[in-house]
Design a protein around this motif. Structure first.
Motif, PDB file in Angstrom:
ATOM      1  N   LEU A 221     109.624  86.528 -12.294  1.00  0.00           N
ATOM      2  CA  LEU A 221     111.050  86.655 -11.780  1.00  0.00           C
ATOM      3  C   LEU A 221     111.429  87.973 -11.911  1.00  0.00           C
ATOM      4  O   LEU A 221     112.276  88.571 -11.149  1.00  0.00           O
ATOM      5  N   THR A 222     110.853  88.891 -12.772  1.00  0.00           N
ATOM      6  CA  THR A 222     111.178  90.019 -13.135  1.00  0.00           C
ATOM      7  C   THR A 222     110.870  91.011 -11.954  1.00  0.00           C
ATOM      8  O   THR A 222     111.247  91.919 -11.712  1.00  0.00           O
ATOM      9  N   GLY A 223     109.807  90.394 -10.912  1.00  0.00           N
ATOM     10  CA  GLY A 223     109.445  90.952  -9.828  1.00  0.00           C
ATOM     11  C   GLY A 223     110.143  90.579  -8.648  1.00  0.00           C
ATOM     12  O   GLY A 223     109.740  91.142  -7.611  1.00  0.00           O
ATOM     13  N   VAL A 224     111.124  89.582  -8.781  1.00  0.00           N
ATOM     14  CA  VAL A 224     111.824  88.999  -7.447  1.00  0.00           C
ATOM     15  C   VAL A 224     112.769  89.801  -7.253  1.00  0.00           C
ATOM     16  O   VAL A 224     113.544  90.410  -8.003  1.00  0.00           O
ATOM     17  N   PRO A 225     112.885  90.337  -5.836  1.00  0.00           N
ATOM     18  CA  PRO A 225     113.877  91.455  -5.373  1.00  0.00           C
ATOM     19  C   PRO A 225     115.636  90.921  -5.891  1.00  0.00           C
ATOM     20  O   PRO A 225     115.695  89.573  -5.819  1.00  0.00           O
TER      21      PRO A 225
ATOM     22  N   SER B  45     106.107 100.371   5.365  1.00  0.00           N
ATOM     23  CA  SER B  45     106.825 101.268   4.568  1.00  0.00           C
ATOM     24  C   SER B  45     105.972 101.148   3.340  1.00  0.00           C
ATOM     25  O   SER B  45     105.967 102.252   2.457  1.00  0.00           O
ATOM     26  N   SER B  46     105.756  99.849   2.722  1.00  0.00           N
ATOM     27  CA  SER B  46     105.391  99.713   1.416  1.00  0.00           C
ATOM     28  C   SER B  46     103.813  99.995   1.272  1.00  0.00           C
ATOM     29  O   SER B  46     103.339 100.749   0.332  1.00  0.00           O
ATOM     30  N   GLY B  47     103.247  99.776   2.511  1.00  0.00           N
ATOM     31  CA  GLY B  47     101.787 100.300   2.662  1.00  0.00           C
ATOM     32  C   GLY B  47     101.392 101.697   2.356  1.00  0.00           C
ATOM     33  O   GLY B  47     100.705 102.269   1.558  1.00  0.00           O
ATOM     34  N   LEU B  48     102.466 102.572   3.281  1.00  0.00           N
ATOM     35  CA  LEU B  48     102.346 103.938   3.023  1.00  0.00           C
ATOM     36  C   LEU B  48     102.706 104.438   1.648  1.00  0.00           C
ATOM     37  O   LEU B  48     102.275 105.320   1.229  1.00  0.00           O
ATOM     38  N   ALA B  49     103.853 103.769   1.080  1.00  0.00           N
ATOM     39  CA  ALA B  49     104.237 104.155  -0.278  1.00  0.00           C
ATOM     40  C   ALA B  49     103.204 103.993  -1.272  1.00  0.00           C
ATOM     41  O   ALA B  49     103.096 105.059  -2.222  1.00  0.00           O
ATOM     42  N   LEU B  50     102.226 103.162  -1.241  1.00  0.00           N
ATOM     43  CA  LEU B  50     101.200 102.906  -1.920  1.00  0.00           C
ATOM     44  C   LEU B  50     100.210 104.051  -1.819  1.00  0.00           C
ATOM     45  O   LEU B  50      99.637 104.443  -2.993  1.00  0.00           O
TER      46      LEU B  50
ATOM     47  N   GLN C 261     113.588  98.544   9.996  1.00  0.00           N
ATOM     48  CA  GLN C 261     114.272  97.762   8.860  1.00  0.00           C
ATOM     49  C   GLN C 261     113.155  97.364   8.252  1.00  0.00           C
ATOM     50  O   GLN C 261     112.131  97.100   8.600  1.00  0.00           O
ATOM     51  N   THR C 262     113.555  96.828   6.906  1.00  0.00           N
ATOM     52  CA  THR C 262     112.714  95.807   6.198  1.00  0.00           C
ATOM     53  C   THR C 262     113.362  94.608   5.920  1.00  0.00           C
ATOM     54  O   THR C 262     114.478  94.509   6.228  1.00  0.00           O
ATOM     55  N   LEU C 263     112.624  93.658   5.621  1.00  0.00           N
ATOM     56  CA  LEU C 263     113.085  92.127   5.328  1.00  0.00           C
ATOM     57  C   LEU C 263     114.395  92.338   4.343  1.00  0.00           C
ATOM     58  O   LEU C 263     115.419  91.775   4.580  1.00  0.00           O
ATOM     59  N   ALA C 264     114.033  93.354   3.204  1.00  0.00           N
ATOM     60  CA  ALA C 264     115.236  93.510   2.216  1.00  0.00           C
ATOM     61  C   ALA C 264     116.342  94.061   2.654  1.00  0.00           C
ATOM     62  O   ALA C 264     117.631  93.580   2.680  1.00  0.00           O
ATOM     63  N   SER C 265     115.927  95.157   3.549  1.00  0.00           N
ATOM     64  CA  SER C 265     117.394  95.922   4.048  1.00  0.00           C
ATOM     65  C   SER C 265     117.853  95.290   5.054  1.00  0.00           C
ATOM     66  O   SER C 265     119.110  95.295   5.658  1.00  0.00           O
ATOM     67  N   LEU C 266     117.438  94.547   5.927  1.00  0.00           N
ATOM     68  CA  LEU C 266     117.886  93.545   6.875  1.00  0.00           C
ATOM     69  C   LEU C 266     118.840  92.632   6.068  1.00  0.00           C
ATOM     70  O   LEU C 266     120.067  92.475   6.911  1.00  0.00           O
ATOM     71  N   ILE C 267     118.486  92.110   5.297  1.00  0.00           N
ATOM     72  CA  ILE C 267     119.548  90.866   4.433  1.00  0.00           C
ATOM     73  C   ILE C 267     120.750  91.854   3.899  1.00  0.00           C
ATOM     74  O   ILE C 267     121.876  91.485   4.268  1.00  0.00           O
ATOM     75  N   VAL C 268     120.378  92.947   3.347  1.00  0.00           N
ATOM     76  CA  VAL C 268     121.657  93.825   2.875  1.00  0.00           C
ATOM     77  C   VAL C 268     122.509  94.189   3.962  1.00  0.00           C
ATOM     78  O   VAL C 268     123.904  94.376   3.574  1.00  0.00           O
TER      79      VAL C 268
ATOM     80  N   LEU D 240     101.646  95.325  -8.959  1.00  0.00           N
ATOM     81  CA  LEU D 240     103.050  95.322  -9.171  1.00  0.00           C
ATOM     82  C   LEU D 240     103.745  96.239  -8.565  1.00  0.00           C
ATOM     83  O   LEU D 240     105.088  96.071  -8.080  1.00  0.00           O
ATOM     84  N   GLY D 241     103.510  97.426  -8.249  1.00  0.00           N
ATOM     85  CA  GLY D 241     104.004  98.536  -7.606  1.00  0.00           C
ATOM     86  C   GLY D 241     104.311  98.333  -6.155  1.00  0.00           C
ATOM     87  O   GLY D 241     105.413  98.487  -5.735  1.00  0.00           O
ATOM     88  N   LEU D 242     103.293  97.469  -5.472  1.00  0.00           N
ATOM     89  CA  LEU D 242     103.564  96.999  -4.237  1.00  0.00           C
ATOM     90  C   LEU D 242     104.532  95.996  -4.204  1.00  0.00           C
ATOM     91  O   LEU D 242     105.288  96.152  -3.247  1.00  0.00           O
ATOM     92  N   GLY D 243     104.645  95.027  -5.152  1.00  0.00           N
ATOM     93  CA  GLY D 243     105.715  94.249  -5.234  1.00  0.00           C
ATOM     94  C   GLY D 243     107.027  94.656  -5.394  1.00  0.00           C
ATOM     95  O   GLY D 243     107.977  94.254  -4.567  1.00  0.00           O
ATOM     96  N   ARG D 244     107.144  95.839  -5.982  1.00  0.00           N
ATOM     97  CA  ARG D 244     108.332  96.292  -6.089  1.00  0.00           C
ATOM     98  C   ARG D 244     108.752  97.226  -4.666  1.00  0.00           C
ATOM     99  O   ARG D 244     109.816  97.151  -4.333  1.00  0.00           O
ATOM    100  N   ALA D 245     107.909  97.666  -4.286  1.00  0.00           N
ATOM    101  CA  ALA D 245     108.051  98.451  -3.056  1.00  0.00           C
ATOM    102  C   ALA D 245     108.271  97.573  -1.826  1.00  0.00           C
ATOM    103  O   ALA D 245     109.387  97.645  -1.061  1.00  0.00           O
ATOM    104  N   ILE D 246     107.868  96.296  -1.807  1.00  0.00           N
ATOM    105  CA  ILE D 246     108.267  95.247  -0.909  1.00  0.00           C
ATOM    106  C   ILE D 246     109.776  94.763  -1.227  1.00  0.00           C
ATOM    107  O   ILE D 246     110.638  94.533  -0.157  1.00  0.00           O
ATOM    108  N   GLY D 247     110.182  94.537  -2.320  1.00  0.00           N
ATOM    109  CA  GLY D 247     111.211  94.084  -2.635  1.00  0.00           C
ATOM    110  C   GLY D 247     112.714  95.088  -2.688  1.00  0.00           C
ATOM    111  O   GLY D 247     113.771  94.692  -2.836  1.00  0.00           O
ATOM    112  N   GLU D 248     112.100  96.357  -2.747  1.00  0.00           N
ATOM    113  CA  GLU D 248     113.303  97.530  -2.895  1.00  0.00           C
ATOM    114  C   GLU D 248     114.291  97.301  -1.619  1.00  0.00           C
ATOM    115  O   GLU D 248     113.814  97.341  -0.594  1.00  0.00           O
TER     116      GLU D 248
END
Lengths: 651, 250
Positions: free
Chosen positions: A478-482, A73-78, A252-259, A221-229
């Motif tokens: 830290l501003t880039g940590v999900p 998902s984040s690769g495609l988003a980039l 699912q993504t890592l982040a969506s799995l957690i939430v 940085l955009g990639l980082g945001r996409a991964i953590g979104e």
């Protein structure tokens, strides 16, 4: 005078401790996640990243589908975001008429302030149906429905999630790229122009090259945001834990799995596995952010002389070609004896001049093609914000004009039918909860962030302190940590300290505080740095002690920047859902105590966005509109503060 | 010999700020013309009008006519004007991500030159002409920014010469350089004037005297006096010029 010195030292100590809290936050995050993940780490070992099941009945957990979903998902988003963002940056920095640049850039920046839960909500109602009915069937029929385009298009899948992610990271990439382009001195462009370059050629030749590093950093940085979104993805990706086989697969993504799972699990192996997923997410996002910040840090370093190997060979090859029949062979050996004799004036002028009109028309055309493409990219980048706003006004406008909406409790879910009307109710408890949580968060974050910012700027100047530079770097990272991870962190700490209040107003407040601290610290630091060394030295020369100089003179003249930073932090925290979702608990009641779960706007939207009850869906749209209006107000307010430069020393 | 450039009643502004008032001046062919005057007298703006770079600054406007070989610059495409009128700036402006070779070849590539031999010839020729060849012949693939300040400036001159302009504008080309590098560029200018029309803006009166054939003295946006360099420095016609060239102000 001795006590003044002592006061100076105390001030140094206090601000230093605040800065250290940034380092502690990152370190604590790592320790807490590791600690929570230990049972899963022991049980599954390295096989965790390859395991593909999430099976609560047999306690078998593996992260492979989530890793694949995240990367895809984040690769495609980039892939979607990079061309658009570059076009936006080029248009705003090189092509747009000067008076239009600032307002347009402001609108693009504004789309970064839309809370992710609102993007997800909008995507669910506007983007998903469009993708399902038009885009995906179109793609499937174009490609014959094979390979990555196989399967039945549902709209709730990897493809839609990537588009939403792209929409969300375009402003980030565009902002960093624009900064990088603007940092290239005007003389570079003029040098290219005076060689006869069209304005696009000047950008390509003299601007894009030097800005490359900054652009790459923005992309990372955009990639980082996409991964953590987290939230927006969880709302549209379909949430089925299978390794995606096509773009139209739900995932699912890592982040969506957690939430999606964190709220529902008790202590046990599944929670531990979620901590391990968090650890993976932390590693990836921190890694990506460190890389980007290192790249950004290097741009400012002057490039020293560099002598690449191998040039000698190529240069002599160039001279070795003297046997080529040239119109007027230049023999460097003889020419260097008398350079001017080898150069007959106007020898080439004639045939070069002939060339000018011929390729000029093509070059002019190319220029206008590029400008049109970039302008199109800008329109494309602004479109989502416009659609979000109109949709929210359309669906939530009815709710927000009723005063009772702001003070009533949530209604019972109901659909209007023949002879039955539903009560709209309101979001009073959510507004109360959000204000309370923001207040709590600010209480923690503002003093800490501002003091840390003072330390980073005043004691970390000119590379004097390695610690200060490190803390500043950590704040950036830290501003880039999900934020979902910050939520998990606060939850786990509260769980250890006081089991009953792990999901409570207090916990939620701290989570928002953790979201705000790095932003406020960095904004304060940047603001203070703009105060010139001259002002500082003048104050010291007048006999000010260091801390009075920092507090009165420097903070006084940078007050606007600090206020702006604080507003930015508040706005980011107000729009955050992920951290609150795992800490504030779920409640739809008015305030019940600091150690009780509390209602809040963003979790309310997240839990009701797909509600089958018409009145709850309307309330959710109303809440989204309230959030959007809040963001707009804060953003305009921050701009107004910056504009009204009432920089006085009356403090 | 007819003048290379004829400036007729040139007025220039940046927004509301009037920087050049009614300047008329004939710049002779195959000679060096120096523009002198105190800071803020409009000499750089004057130079930037000669290749229509002035109009690229946001808010900048100008009126009046400039004729190149008798043709009005405004009647022509700005890009093709700049290709005939090259420019060198105060600070060296190598394109930092390009090698020395590619820096010098940049203008040729813009003109659509693709054949390797043609490019090689142009680059070698321009570097020879700029007196830089011997210093960089083994380093052509090194970044253009790896050279010293004086070498970078000569690289920029080579870049401008590579497209064979007819006029070369120089905006204080030596103000960022040390005396030895300055000397090299000055002797280069003396050599160039046999084939090019050179217009040089300079703060340095001694330099104007050493390199130029004609000198124009600007003050507060007006052309005060223009004539053979020797006359301007030895027997100025205006009191203002005399005060300036003898160092009483400026």
């Amino acid at each position: 005078m001795r006590w003044l010195k002592a006061l100076d030292r105390t001030f140094h100590g206090i601000t230093g401790a605040a800065a250290a809290s940034l380092l502690l936050l990152l370190l604590g995050l790592l320790i807490v996640l590791y600690d929570g993940a230990r049972p899963a780490l022991l049980r599954f070992g390295p096989g965790f990243v390859l395991g593909s099941s999430w099976d609560g009945a047999h306690d078998l957990y593996g992260a492979y589908p989530a890793i694949a979903g995240t990367l895809l998902s984040s690769g495609l988003a980039l892939l979607f975001a990079i061309p658009v963002a570059l076009g936006v940056a080029l248009f705003l920095s090189e092509m747009a008429p000067p008076w239009l640049r600032e307002p347009l850039a402001y609108v693009v920046d504004l789309s970064a302030a839309v809370p992710s839960v609102v993007y997800g909500f909008w995507a669910f109602y506007v983007l998903v149906p469009f993708v399902r009915s038009t885009v995906e069937p179109g793609l499937a029929s174009l490609t014959g429905g094979t390979g990555p385009f196989s399967g039945s298009p549902t709209g709730l899948d990897l493809f839609t999630a990537s588009i939403v992610l792209a929409i969300m990271i375009v402003p980030t990439i565009a902002a960093f790229s624009r900064e990088a382009l603007r940092a290239v001195p005007r003389s570079q462009r003029e040098a290219a122009m005076s060689l006869g370059a069209t304005s696009w050629e000047a950008s390509r030749l003299a601007v894009l090259g030097p800005a490359r590093r900054g652009i790459v950093a923005g992309v990372i940085l955009g990639l980082g945001r996409a991964i953590g979104e987290t939230i927006a993805v969880a709302m549209v990706i379909g949430n089925i834990y299978l390794t995606p086989t096509s773009l139209f697969s739900p995932a699912q993504t890592l982040a969506s799995l957690i939430v999606n799972n964190f709220g529902g699990v008790g202590p046990g192996l599944e929670r531990s596995a979620l901590f391990e997923v968090g650890l993976l997410l932390l590693a990836v996002t921190v890694g990506v952010n460190v890389l980007a910040r290192l790249l950004l840090g290097q741009t400012s370093e002057p490039r020293g002389p560099r002598r690449p190997a191998g040039f000698r060979l190529r240069a002599s090859a160039l001279l070795g070609r003297q046997h080529h029949p040239l119109p007027h062979p230049v023999s460097p050996a003889s020419a260097s004896a008398g350079a001017d004799s080898a150069v007959a004036a106007g020898r080439w002028s004639s045939h070069l001049v002939d060339r000018v009109p011929k390729n000029l028309r093509r070059r002019r055309a190319l220029h206008w093609v590029v400008v049109s493409i970039c302008a199109g990219a800008l329109l494309l980048a602004i479109l989502p914000l416009a659609s979000v706003l109109t949709t929210a006004f359309d669906r939530g406008g009815g709710a927000v004009i009723q005063p009772s909406f702001y003070v009533s409790e949530n209604p019972l879910g109901c659909n209007p039918g023949p002879g039955r009307s539903c009560s709209l109710g309101g979001i009073g408890p959510e507004i109360q909860g959000t204000l309370l949580l923001l207040g709590l968060g600010a209480l923690v974050a503002m003093p800490l962030g501002i003091l840390a910012g003072i330390y980073l700027s005043e004691y970390g100047r000119r590379g004097r302190s390695r610690f200060a530079r490190g803390a500043s770097f950590v704040a950036d990272v830290l501003t880039g940590v999900p934020t979902i991870l910050l939520g998990v962190f606060v939850f786990a700490v509260f769980l250890r300290l006081d089991h009953d209040s792990a999901t409570s107003a207090l916990s939620g407040g701290f989570a928002l505080g953790a979201v705000m601290v790095p932003l406020v610290a960095r904004a304060t630091e940047e603001g203070l740095r703009t105060v010139s060394t001259g002002v500082r030295e003048a104050a010291l020369a007048l006999g000010f002690t260091r801390h009075r100089m920092s507090l009165r003179v420097v903070l006084g003249s940078a007050r606007n920047a600090v206020v702006t930073g604080a507003l930015l932090g508040l706005s980011r925290a107000a729009g955050d859902t992920a951290a609150l979702f795992v800490t504030a608990g779920s409640s739809s009641f008015w305030f019940q105590g600091f150690n009780q779960p509390t209602a809040a706007l963003t979790p309310f939207i997240f839990t009701n966005f797909g509600s089958e009850y018409a009145n709850l869906a309307s309330d959710a749209w109303g809440a989204a509109l309230v959030l959007l209006l809040m963001m707009l107000l804060i953003s305009v307010g921050a701009r107004w503060v910056v504009r009204s430069r009432s920089v006085g020393a009356e403090l | 010999m007819p003048p290379k450039l004829q400036v007729i009643e040139l007025d220039a502004r940046y927004g509301d700020r009037h920087v050049l008032y009614d300047v008329s001046l004939d710049i002779p062919d195959a000679a060096v013309t120096a523009i002198i005057g105190p800071s803020g007298c409009g000499k750089s703006t004057f130079l930037r009008c000669l290749n229509r770079l002035h109009e690229e600054t946001p808010g900048a406007t100008s009126t009046g006519r400039i004729l190149l070989d008798g043709e009005d610059l405004r009647s022509k495409d700005a890009v093709s004007v700049r290709f005939r009128v090259g420019m060198v700036f105060q600070k060296p402006t190598p394109f930092p991500n390009l090698s020395i070779y590619e820096n010098v070849a940049a203008g040729l590539r813009l003109l659509g030159v693709r054949r390797r031999e043609e490019l090689d010839d142009g680059v070698v020729d321009a570097l020879l002409h700029a007196g830089l060849w011997e210093e960089v012949e083994n380093d052509l693939d090194a970044p253009g920014t790896s050279l010293s300040g004086g070498q970078q400036q000569r690289q920029c001159i080579a870049r401008a010469l590579a497209v064979r302009p007819e006029v070369l504008l120089m905006d204080e080309p030596c103000s960022a350089l040390d005396p030895i590098a300055t000397h090299k560029i000055e002797s280069l200018i003396l050599k160039l004037k046999r084939e090019y029309t050179v217009v040089i803006v300079t703060h340095n009166l001694a330099q104007a005297r050493r390199v130029s054939d004609h000198t124009a003295f600007f003050y507060l946006g007006k052309l005060v006096e223009f004539g053979p360099t020797l006359k301007i420095f030895e027997q100025p016609g205006e009191k203002l010029t005399e005060n300036y060239v003898t160092g009483r102000f400026g």
